[in-house]
Design a protein around this motif. Structure first.
Motif: not given
Length: 111
Positions: A20-24, A35-52, A59-62
C-alpha cells in the motif's frame, strides 16, 4: 504535469512485493483524489539494451503479479516533483499485469 513515457523496447519485471502507498503524515493508505481508489506501489525493473533501472510505480489497484514475473505496463507516466527538501520523478501506470494475459477488470467492476 504528467509526461507520457514511450516504453517500446522496454521489458518490465516485478522485483518486490506490492505494498500500500502510505501518506507520510498519517501513515494511512493514500487515496487517489480524483477516483477515490486506494493506491499501491510496485517496484519494477525496466530493462532495455543499455541495462536496467528500478522504478517505483503507483497504481490505483493492487497488481495481481508476482516477484520475478515479467509484466506488461500500460499508460506509464512520469510526474516531476519538487519540494523544499528535494526533487524527483514519480511514476504512475494505468495497468500492470501479466505479459500474456488480458487486462483485469477495473476496480469495483465485475471481471
Amino acid at each position: 504535469m504528467r509526461l507520457k513515457i514511450n516504453i517500446e523496447g522496454i521489458r518490465f519485471m516485478v522485483t518486490k512485493a506490492h505494498e500500500p502507498k502510505l501518506d507520510h503524515n498519517t501513515k494511512q493508505q493514500k487515496v487517489d483524489k480524483s477516483t477515490g481508489a486506494l493506491q499501491w506501489k510496485s517496484q519494477i525493473m525496466a530493462l532495455d539494451e543499455s541495462g536496467g533501472e528500478i522504478l517505483t510505480i503507483t497504481t490505483d489497484f493492487e497488481p495481481k503479479v508476482n516477484v520475478g514475473e515479467f509484466v506488461r505496463v500500460d499508460g506509464l507516466v512520469a510526474m516531476p516533483w519538487s519540494t523544499e527538501t528535494g526533487s524527483g520523478v514519480a511514476f504512475r501506470a494505468g495497468h500492470i499485469g501479466p505479459l500474456n494475459g488480458s487486462k483485469p477488470a477495473e476496480p469495483g467492476k465485475a471481471a
